[in-house]
Design an enzyme around this catalytic site. Sequence first.
Site: not given
Length: 258
Positions: A9-10, A44, A184, A207, A210
């Site tokens: 994730d970012i 996302g 995802k 975290d 999503n």
Amino acid sequence: MAYKIVFFDIDGTLLDEEKQVPQDAAEAIRALKANGIEPVIATGRAPYFFKPLAEQLGIDSFVSLNGAYVVYKGKEVHQRHIPMTDLEQLVRLAEGRGHALVFQGKESFHTNQAEHAAVFASVNSLKVDQPGYNPDFWRSEGIYQVFLHCERHEEQGYIETLPDLRFIRWHANAMDVLPRTGSKAEGIQALLDALRLTPADAVAFGDGLNDKEMLKLVGLGIAMGNSNEELLPFADYVTSNVDEGGVRNGLVYAGCIA
């Protein structure tokens, strides 16, 4: 287990609260690649939101827009648009309630309300440029995801009225809108299938809300120490915070780096 691929994730995972990559996380990604393990962004965000980050980390594969658009080394692997009938219902309902929408295509994003305070606040929190203004953008482009700007007490009306859509809150003013079965995990599975890998071959870090399906799908799901508490039951392991070596410590736990 010798893992072959790791999904990151970012926001809150690769990026800290200042939207910067901690030095130890960047070094951990380099070590991961040196060990022959593939790093993949799973976010996302749309591709135009994270291109500089991907270039900075040398990552050329991604699961973007909550699984709706997947690319492996420049090749499109999976695409999922929101059906036009669902978009029409969402637009009609949001317009009636005065709630701004931001439509996300493959290469650009546009809002249906110019200079809207909630749009400015949510998009600004991502540290990216503001969307263009084009109320009819959704009619002419394939839309992968929409930002719906409403407050928490207003979201239930959308959930009850639009059962074929999924709503995931990521900001006090905004939610992601995607098809009911979108996640995802859907995009990750498509990429794993294309590479002839199984979920057991994969690790994922996240975290947020999503990230639930993603962590549940893979062989090892790692939640950041700064995760939303609702995510923790879906994780196999909880690492430290993003700015406390979370990515590196998680990769060491997974046996991907030393």
